[in-house]
Write a protein that holds these residues in place. Structure first.
Motif, PDB file in Angstrom:
ATOM      1  N   ALA A 174     -13.854   3.925  -8.232  1.00 43.63           N
ATOM      2  CA  ALA A 174     -14.708   3.796  -7.045  1.00 43.63           C
ATOM      3  C   ALA A 174     -14.757   2.345  -6.565  1.00 43.63           C
ATOM      4  O   ALA A 174     -14.651   2.082  -5.360  1.00 43.63           O
ATOM      5  N   GLN A 175     -14.898   1.402  -7.486  1.00 48.26           N
ATOM      6  CA  GLN A 175     -14.946  -0.010  -7.097  1.00 48.26           C
ATOM      7  C   GLN A 175     -13.613  -0.456  -6.491  1.00 48.26           C
ATOM      8  O   GLN A 175     -13.587  -1.196  -5.507  1.00 48.26           O
ATOM      9  N   PHE A 176     -12.496  -0.003  -7.069  1.00 53.10           N
ATOM     10  CA  PHE A 176     -11.188  -0.374  -6.540  1.00 53.10           C
ATOM     11  C   PHE A 176     -10.990   0.182  -5.134  1.00 53.10           C
ATOM     12  O   PHE A 176     -10.580  -0.542  -4.222  1.00 53.10           O
ATOM     13  N   ILE A 177     -11.265   1.459  -4.942  1.00 59.35           N
ATOM     14  CA  ILE A 177     -11.106   2.082  -3.627  1.00 59.35           C
ATOM     15  C   ILE A 177     -12.024   1.412  -2.611  1.00 59.35           C
ATOM     16  O   ILE A 177     -11.609   1.093  -1.493  1.00 59.35           O
ATOM     17  N   PHE A 178     -13.275   1.196  -2.994  1.00 60.32           N
ATOM     18  CA  PHE A 178     -14.232   0.572  -2.078  1.00 60.32           C
ATOM     19  C   PHE A 178     -13.788  -0.840  -1.705  1.00 60.32           C
ATOM     20  O   PHE A 178     -13.805  -1.215  -0.530  1.00 60.32           O
ATOM     21  N   SER A 179     -13.410  -1.638  -2.688  1.00 64.91           N
ATOM     22  CA  SER A 179     -12.996  -3.023  -2.424  1.00 64.91           C
ATOM     23  C   SER A 179     -11.774  -3.078  -1.520  1.00 64.91           C
ATOM     24  O   SER A 179     -11.711  -3.884  -0.589  1.00 64.91           O
ATOM     25  N   ALA A 212     -10.737  -0.720   0.588  1.00 66.13           N
ATOM     26  CA  ALA A 212     -11.131  -0.247   1.921  1.00 66.13           C
ATOM     27  C   ALA A 212     -11.926  -1.313   2.664  1.00 66.13           C
ATOM     28  O   ALA A 212     -11.759  -1.491   3.877  1.00 66.13           O
ATOM     29  N   LEU A 213     -12.764  -2.041   1.948  1.00 73.02           N
ATOM     30  CA  LEU A 213     -13.576  -3.080   2.563  1.00 73.02           C
ATOM     31  C   LEU A 213     -12.715  -4.199   3.143  1.00 73.02           C
ATOM     32  O   LEU A 213     -12.967  -4.680   4.246  1.00 73.02           O
ATOM     33  N   VAL A 214     -11.682  -4.593   2.420  1.00 68.58           N
ATOM     34  CA  VAL A 214     -10.775  -5.626   2.923  1.00 68.58           C
ATOM     35  C   VAL A 214     -10.101  -5.141   4.206  1.00 68.58           C
ATOM     36  O   VAL A 214     -10.039  -5.871   5.205  1.00 68.58           O
ATOM     37  N   VAL A 215      -9.638  -3.915   4.215  1.00 70.01           N
ATOM     38  CA  VAL A 215      -8.982  -3.359   5.397  1.00 70.01           C
ATOM     39  C   VAL A 215      -9.962  -3.287   6.570  1.00 70.01           C
ATOM     40  O   VAL A 215      -9.643  -3.692   7.688  1.00 70.01           O
ATOM     41  N   VAL A 216     -11.160  -2.794   6.314  1.00 64.85           N
ATOM     42  CA  VAL A 216     -12.169  -2.676   7.371  1.00 64.85           C
ATOM     43  C   VAL A 216     -12.532  -4.057   7.913  1.00 64.85           C
ATOM     44  O   VAL A 216     -12.616  -4.248   9.132  1.00 64.85           O
ATOM     45  N   PHE A 217     -12.747  -5.032   7.031  1.00 72.06           N
ATOM     46  CA  PHE A 217     -13.087  -6.382   7.489  1.00 72.06           C
ATOM     47  C   PHE A 217     -11.968  -6.967   8.348  1.00 72.06           C
ATOM     48  O   PHE A 217     -12.235  -7.606   9.365  1.00 72.06           O
ATOM     49  N   LEU A 218     -10.717  -6.765   7.949  1.00 74.18           N
ATOM     50  CA  LEU A 218      -9.600  -7.285   8.745  1.00 74.18           C
ATOM     51  C   LEU A 218      -9.562  -6.634  10.119  1.00 74.18           C
ATOM     52  O   LEU A 218      -9.336  -7.317  11.131  1.00 74.18           O
TER      53      LEU A 218
END
Length: 169
Positions: free
Chosen positions: A98-103, A105-111
């Motif tokens: 969960a932490q890996f997927i979230f992290s 996804a977060l990088v992609v969303v922030f970009l």
């Protein structure tokens, strides 16, 4: 906000990994209420942490304008990230995944978000230097709407997970 979003993942997945859901569900609390209790606990940290940062900046002589609006934007944006983390945790139920997927996804969303000129992060910086203008209210309304939609999705998914699992009832 990111810390609280990571925290919600730990709070939810550890209930599965430590097998404490059965004990929790033996109380009058529903699975969905338990999830929302954890979400609220994480959300309370967002304005406290943002306020502490604003206070520290002020103590170091850095002038920050529109502190109330910044706290409002941070609180709503933080809840969006927390709800996203809660959905990921409810789906994967295992902390590392969960932490890996979230992290990731977060990088992609922030970009992707940073490519938009009036993104929520840019708006908070512009609020701090008092150049945001009234567009920040529109951005806040859009983020609030997206957060409300995500809150609804979290509730629906938590009900589905809670009803479908014997250990989550």
């Amino acid at each position: 906000a990111v810390i609280s979003a990571a925290l919600i993942i730990d709070l939810i997945t550890e209930e599965y990994q430590r097998q404490t859901l059965e004990t929790l569900m033996s109380t009058p609390v529903t699975f969905t209420a338990m999830v929302w209790g954890k979400i609220v606990a994480c959300e309370v940290l967002v304005p406290v942490q943002a306020g502490a940062w604003l206070l520290l900046l002020g103590m170091n002589g850095i002038v920050v304008g529109n502190a109330a609006a910044i706290l409002l934007h941070a609180t709503v944006g933080g809840l969006f990230l927390i709800l996203l983390g809660a959905l990921v945790a409810l789906h994967y139920r295992e902390r590392t995944s969960a932490q890996f997927i979230f992290s990731t996804a977060l990088v992609v969303v922030f970009l992707l978000v940073m490519a938009i000129p009036h993104n929520p992060l840019n708006i908070m910086v512009r609020l701090a230097v008092e150049t945001a203008g009234p567009v920040h209210w529109l951005i806040l309304a859009l983020v609030t709407g997206a957060t409300a939609l995500l809150g609804w999705a979290t509730t629906v998914y938590a009900r589905r997970v809670g009803d479908g699992e014997p250990e989550a009832r």
